[in-house]
Design an enzyme around this catalytic site. Structure first.
Site, mmCIF file in Angstrom:
data_model
loop_
_atom_site.group_PDB
_atom_site.id
_atom_site.type_symbol
_atom_site.label_atom_id
_atom_site.label_comp_id
_atom_site.label_asym_id
_atom_site.label_seq_id
_atom_site.Cartn_x
_atom_site.Cartn_y
_atom_site.Cartn_z
ATOM 1 N N SER A 144 4.116 18.635 -1.303
ATOM 2 C CA SER A 144 5.289 18.054 -1.968
ATOM 3 C C SER A 144 5.931 19.113 -2.864
ATOM 4 C CB SER A 144 4.863 16.866 -2.837
ATOM 5 O OG SER A 144 5.922 16.467 -3.690
ATOM 6 N N TYR A 157 -0.103 14.088 -10.163
ATOM 7 C CA TYR A 157 0.222 14.119 -8.734
ATOM 8 C C TYR A 157 0.607 15.542 -8.324
ATOM 9 C CZ TYR A 157 2.889 13.119 -4.450
ATOM 10 O OH TYR A 157 3.367 13.109 -3.152
HETATM 11 N N1 LIG Z 1 7.223 9.495 -0.347
HETATM 12 C C1 LIG Z 1 7.521 10.624 -0.976
HETATM 13 O O1 LIG Z 1 8.482 10.719 -1.779
HETATM 14 C C2 LIG Z 1 6.709 11.867 -0.700
HETATM 15 C C3 LIG Z 1 7.242 13.110 -1.092
HETATM 16 C C4 LIG Z 1 6.494 14.258 -0.867
HETATM 17 C C5 LIG Z 1 5.252 14.162 -0.269
HETATM 18 N N2 LIG Z 1 4.765 12.952 0.083
HETATM 19 C C6 LIG Z 1 3.425 12.904 0.674
HETATM 20 O O2 LIG Z 1 3.513 12.474 2.027
HETATM 21 C C7 LIG Z 1 2.305 11.802 2.395
HETATM 22 C C8 LIG Z 1 2.651 10.482 3.038
HETATM 23 O O3 LIG Z 1 3.314 9.674 2.080
HETATM 24 P P1 LIG Z 1 4.285 8.467 2.489
HETATM 25 O O4 LIG Z 1 5.575 8.714 1.823
HETATM 26 O O5 LIG Z 1 4.249 8.236 3.955
HETATM 27 O O6 LIG Z 1 3.629 7.260 1.704
HETATM 28 P P2 LIG Z 1 2.676 6.076 2.220
HETATM 29 O O7 LIG Z 1 3.315 5.342 3.316
HETATM 30 O O8 LIG Z 1 2.281 5.348 0.994
HETATM 31 O O9 LIG Z 1 1.417 6.876 2.814
HETATM 32 C C9 LIG Z 1 0.320 7.277 2.040
HETATM 33 C C10 LIG Z 1 -0.921 6.952 2.836
HETATM 34 O O10 LIG Z 1 -2.095 7.419 2.154
HETATM 35 C C11 LIG Z 1 -3.097 6.450 2.423
HETATM 36 N N3 LIG Z 1 -4.201 6.526 1.491
HETATM 37 C C12 LIG Z 1 -4.164 6.405 0.137
HETATM 38 N N4 LIG Z 1 -5.396 6.530 -0.370
HETATM 39 C C13 LIG Z 1 -6.234 6.720 0.675
HETATM 40 C C14 LIG Z 1 -7.617 6.898 0.804
HETATM 41 N N5 LIG Z 1 -8.436 6.907 -0.264
HETATM 42 N N6 LIG Z 1 -8.145 7.074 2.043
HETATM 43 C C15 LIG Z 1 -7.357 7.064 3.140
HETATM 44 N N7 LIG Z 1 -6.017 6.883 3.090
HETATM 45 C C16 LIG Z 1 -5.473 6.709 1.868
HETATM 46 C C17 LIG Z 1 -2.370 5.122 2.318
HETATM 47 O O11 LIG Z 1 -3.157 4.136 2.948
HETATM 48 P P3 LIG Z 1 -3.138 2.583 2.543
HETATM 49 O O12 LIG Z 1 -2.183 1.950 3.512
HETATM 50 O O13 LIG Z 1 -4.551 2.147 2.738
HETATM 51 O O14 LIG Z 1 -2.700 2.501 1.103
HETATM 52 C C18 LIG Z 1 -1.078 5.456 3.045
HETATM 53 O O15 LIG Z 1 -1.198 5.240 4.428
HETATM 54 C C19 LIG Z 1 1.467 11.685 1.119
HETATM 55 O O16 LIG Z 1 0.521 12.734 1.080
HETATM 56 C C20 LIG Z 1 2.494 11.896 0.020
HETATM 57 O O17 LIG Z 1 1.891 12.398 -1.168
HETATM 58 C C21 LIG Z 1 5.466 11.791 -0.091
#
Ligand SMILES: NC(=O)c1ccc[n+]([C@@H]2O[C@H](COP(=O)([O-])OP(=O)(O)OC[C@H]3O[C@@H](n4cnc5c(N)ncnc54)[C@H](OP(=O)(O)O)[C@@H]3O)[C@@H](O)[C@H]2O)c1
Length: 254
Positions: A144, A157
């Site tokens: 990120s 974070y």
């Molecule tokens: N959204 C943003 O603005 C953004 C920006 C930059 C980077 N990112 C990164 O992109 C990645 C995907 O994010 P996203 O936006 O797609 O959000 P998301 O849909 O909330 O995806 C995050 C995933 O992580 C899983 N997770 C959390 N804790 C876990 C654990 N202990 N073991 C296994 N899985 C776990 C969640 O599973 P559950 O369904 O079980 O909760 C969820 O599927 C993340 O690494 C995030 O930090 C996101």
């Protein structure tokens, strides 16, 4: 050098219910992806929704928690048994918590570091080991822009993402001669379930845009750092070196 498989056919997704991961799979499916193992905490809860979210991809579900390091090797072993070879490993595990730094309790800081950094890094070590032995593969790591310059509202974070980003960059160099590419993805704000209820930051994107960027980089078959949107690269290169008082004004309350 990484040995490029022209069309990735199989993928293992760590954090298989991630909106960004699902968008990436949809786009990879257009490029020829056929089968995927989705590793996630609660497969029973999500099976129907996730199957429908990636039409055309034969999906298998495995219960997996990033915070259980003893299970990572078995997960990769089982995924390889299901998929044959693993062409792509996509790590999309992450939690944003309540998007605050100074008010986080020590236990919350600990949980975030384990979930966003320690767990994924350990799982990626297991995956990289397998891909190196296999002699090919691409690892995609969701980092990120938050890891590039910490802000007062989400420096915990940001710290986890900085750590994972450094791990992935080093892994790219270490795996380079073993046929494995590592793609480090640095999105800005993405409108996904992680950011529901938060006001979008400037240059906000959506999961499909990140998914497209991931699939384009995977198709190139080389280690790379991918900013989404791309102009965040030069912007954050400048932000990184701004004097602290200027950066505080730029970041504002975010
Ligand atoms: N959204 C943003 O603005 C953004 C920006 C930059 C980077 N990112 C990164 O992109 C990645 C995907 O994010 P996203 O936006 O797609 O959000 P998301 O849909 O909330 O995806 C995050 C995933 O992580 C899983 N997770 C959390 N804790 C876990 C654990 N202990 N073991 C296994 N899985 C776990 C969640 O599973 P559950 O369904 O079980 O909760 C969820 O599927 C993340 O690494 C995030 O930090 C996101």
């Amino acid at each position: 050098m990484s040995r490029h498989v022209d069309t990735p056919r199989t993928a293992l997704v760590l954090g298989g219910s991630s909106d960004i991961a699902l968008a990436a799979l949809r786009r990879l499916a257009r490029d020829g992806l056929e089968r995927a193992v989705l590793a996630l905490r609660d497969p029973e809860r999500d099976t129907e929704r996730l199957t429908a979210a990636v039409p055309g991809v034969q999906t298998s579900f495995v219960r997996w928690d990033a915070n259980e390091p003893d299970t990572h090797q078995q997960l990769v072993h089982d995924a390889a048994a299901t998929l044959g070879t693993i062409d792509v490993v996509l790590c999309a595990v992450g939690m944003l918590g309540h998007h605050a730094g100074v008010t986080m309790a020590p236990s919350e800081v600990d949980e975030m570091i384990r979930t966003n950094l320690a767990g994924p890094a350990a799982a990626l070590a297991a995956a990289a080991d397998h891909l190196c032995a296999q002699g090919h593969g691409t690892i995609v790591v969701l980092s990120s822009v938050a890891g590039v310059r910490p802000r007062k509202s989400n420096y915990v974070y940001g710290a986890t993402k900085a750590g994972l980003d450094a791990f992935a960059l080093g892994l790219a160099d270490a795996a380079r001669t073993r046929g494995v590419a590592v793609i480090v993805v640095r999105p800005g704000f993405v409108r996904s379930k992680m950011t529901v209820g938060l006001p979008p930051a400037p240059f906000a994107t959506d999961p499909a845009t990140v998914g497209d960027a991931i699939a384009t980089a995977v198709a190139r078959g080389r280690s790379a750092t991918v900013w989404v949107p791309p102009h965040l690269g030069p912007l954050f290169t400048v932000f990184r070196w701004l004097p602290a008082p200027v950066w505080r004004r730029v970041a504002g309350d975010r």
